[in-house]
Design a protein around this motif. Sequence first.
Motif, PDB file in Angstrom:
ATOM      1  N   GLY A 127      -3.780   7.184  -3.242  1.00 47.64           N
ATOM      2  CA  GLY A 127      -4.030   8.545  -3.099  1.00 47.64           C
ATOM      3  C   GLY A 127      -4.906   8.889  -3.856  1.00 47.64           C
ATOM      4  N   PHE A 128      -4.737   9.163  -5.501  1.00 50.18           N
ATOM      5  CA  PHE A 128      -5.643   9.760  -6.103  1.00 50.18           C
ATOM      6  C   PHE A 128      -7.103   9.209  -6.383  1.00 50.18           C
ATOM      7  CE2 PHE A 128      -1.483  10.522  -8.879  1.00 50.18           C
ATOM      8  CZ  PHE A 128      -1.272  12.105  -8.375  1.00 50.18           C
ATOM      9  N   THR A 129      -6.635   7.998  -5.864  1.00 56.23           N
ATOM     10  CA  THR A 129      -8.159   7.478  -5.565  1.00 56.23           C
ATOM     11  C   THR A 129      -9.548   7.471  -5.092  1.00 56.23           C
ATOM     12  OG1 THR A 129      -8.023   5.451  -7.158  1.00 56.23           O
ATOM     13  CG2 THR A 129      -9.670   4.773  -5.655  1.00 56.23           C
ATOM     14  N   GLY A 130      -8.564   7.513  -3.452  1.00 56.94           N
ATOM     15  CA  GLY A 130      -9.130   8.761  -2.328  1.00 56.94           C
ATOM     16  C   GLY A 130      -9.274   9.923  -2.807  1.00 56.94           C
ATOM     17  N   THR A 152       0.680  -1.345  -0.214  1.00 53.82           N
ATOM     18  CA  THR A 152       0.206  -0.009   0.149  1.00 53.82           C
ATOM     19  C   THR A 152       1.139   1.094   0.046  1.00 53.82           C
ATOM     20  OG1 THR A 152       0.045  -0.356   2.684  1.00 53.82           O
ATOM     21  CG2 THR A 152      -1.518  -1.475   1.492  1.00 53.82           C
ATOM     22  N   TRP A 153       1.922   1.387   0.878  1.00 53.10           N
ATOM     23  CA  TRP A 153       3.120   2.003   0.489  1.00 53.10           C
ATOM     24  C   TRP A 153       3.548   2.362  -1.258  1.00 53.10           C
ATOM     25  CZ3 TRP A 153       7.816   2.916   4.301  1.00 53.10           C
ATOM     26  CH2 TRP A 153       7.896   4.063   4.559  1.00 53.10           C
ATOM     27  N   LEU A 154       3.815   1.588  -1.993  1.00 54.10           N
ATOM     28  CA  LEU A 154       4.532   1.391  -3.072  1.00 54.10           C
ATOM     29  C   LEU A 154       3.615   2.073  -4.047  1.00 54.10           C
ATOM     30  CD1 LEU A 154       6.619   0.649  -4.978  1.00 54.10           C
ATOM     31  CD2 LEU A 154       5.902  -1.428  -5.162  1.00 54.10           C
ATOM     32  N   MET A 155       1.660   1.601  -3.698  1.00 54.12           N
ATOM     33  CA  MET A 155       0.840   2.332  -4.140  1.00 54.12           C
ATOM     34  C   MET A 155       0.210   3.365  -3.699  1.00 54.12           C
ATOM     35  SD  MET A 155       0.335   0.460  -6.851  1.00 54.12           S
ATOM     36  CE  MET A 155       2.020  -0.031  -6.994  1.00 54.12           C
ATOM     37  N   TYR A 156       1.249   4.172  -3.099  1.00 55.05           N
ATOM     38  CA  TYR A 156       0.802   5.727  -2.552  1.00 55.05           C
ATOM     39  C   TYR A 156       0.351   6.854  -3.469  1.00 55.05           C
ATOM     40  CZ  TYR A 156       1.590   9.575   0.700  1.00 55.05           C
ATOM     41  OH  TYR A 156       2.025  11.280   1.225  1.00 55.05           O
ATOM     42  N   GLU A 191     -12.576   4.251  -7.993  1.00 55.58           N
ATOM     43  CA  GLU A 191     -11.641   3.828  -8.623  1.00 55.58           C
ATOM     44  C   GLU A 191     -11.775   4.424  -9.974  1.00 55.58           C
ATOM     45  OE1 GLU A 191      -9.194   0.410  -8.379  1.00 55.58           O
ATOM     46  OE2 GLU A 191     -10.317   1.075  -7.198  1.00 55.58           O
ATOM     47  N   VAL A 192     -10.067   4.406 -10.371  1.00 54.36           N
ATOM     48  CA  VAL A 192      -9.861   5.102 -11.394  1.00 54.36           C
ATOM     49  C   VAL A 192      -9.633   4.027 -12.649  1.00 54.36           C
ATOM     50  CG1 VAL A 192      -8.155   6.747 -13.034  1.00 54.36           C
ATOM     51  CG2 VAL A 192      -9.281   7.032 -10.257  1.00 54.36           C
TER      52      VAL A 192
END
Length: 412
Positions: free
Chosen positions: A224-227, A216-220, A232-233
């Motif tokens: 973050g953009f999705t949140g 989840t840190w790597l997909m930061y 969902e993008v």
Amino acid sequence: MMNDGSKRPLSGVRVVEVGVWHAGPAVGAILADLGADVVKVESLRGDPERKFAAFAPMTDTREIDTAGWTVMFVLSNRGKCGISLDSSSPEAQEIIHRLVADADIFLTNLRGPTRRELGIDYATLAGVNARIIHVNVTGFGDRGPLADSGAFDNVGQAMSGMMLAAGAGHPQPLNVMVMDQLAAIVGSHAAVTALAARELHGIGQEVHTSLYGAGTWLMYANLGFTGARGFEVSLDGSRTTRSPLRNLYRCGDDRWVMGTNHPEQEHWANFCRALGCEELIDDPRFDTVESRHDHLEHLYPILDSVFRSKPRDVWLRELRSAGLFFAPVNGFADVLADEQAQANGYVTTVEHRQLGNVRQPGYPIRFGAFDAGPAVPAPMLGEHTREVLESLGYSHPHIDHLVESGTAGEWR
């Protein structure tokens, strides 16, 4: 116990590791790269990674592996002392506790119930050494319904969203052991941070990280953009829907180049001139970002034909001379041979007991006052059992008894 004579930032730090496979043991390998004295405690049968690591084409090295090691084991356990114990026996647990009594960091990726069964959980080891930093690398973290569940690399990729990040329209795992290695990097960060906190505040503590947490840190950015958007993008991985200045091109020698995040309108004219396509600069189909993106189906056949006219290295020179950020798309062998990687120590030559000198990844940080990187090869099973037990004050007859009784194993 392990000292190659170099000056390293963690020289004098003592680490005890009880871990298997890669995500946990690779934390120990990174700390060893930094100079820590790492004692790896294995079972009498050894870490299972000694026997098998062929989970994907990249890790299938069975043609050069032997009965006692795999290439993956060597990568995961460089720089360590190795002892072999029957950790279920009280005498072996006493040995581990003696090691921990004088250690700074204890490292494990065994599950919670196993840690408690073997007497290597934080509550037990803090009773032996209140200053111990107890680092746990798990599949999903120490809380929640999956706290005691096991995991491997692809599970972390799947749950973190990474498998959809390629935009292929279907889940696509990366064959790079990215979650295992990332969890190890995060684990080493956690260990060094907790060690610094202990020196600042005098407090030992338990530290947790996981494959899922590292993922989840790597997909930061993606998360973050999705949140921020609240939905969902969709990630379209199609090459011909992207900006022409942030894209891949096949060159005349069938090798590829990749452009990166240029401010598109600012660099469009330079890009066209570098390609010898000045006529595209003011072409009304392509002269603004909006018009270009409306006519990508016409633009890409032109660009692809131009790139196919010259080899990759020629294009790299011309594009870079124009101030554009383009790079070669390297294969793994290309990276190992790359002058830039070698100059910075990102690739180094290490000793392998059976294969001789082998090119391997180095440590990617260069310290002004210290050395870092692989120092000695991974241990054979039980290679340092006698040496470690002697350092704990066990007599030669007592060590002989421990080996003969099956409490300890010794490499011969």
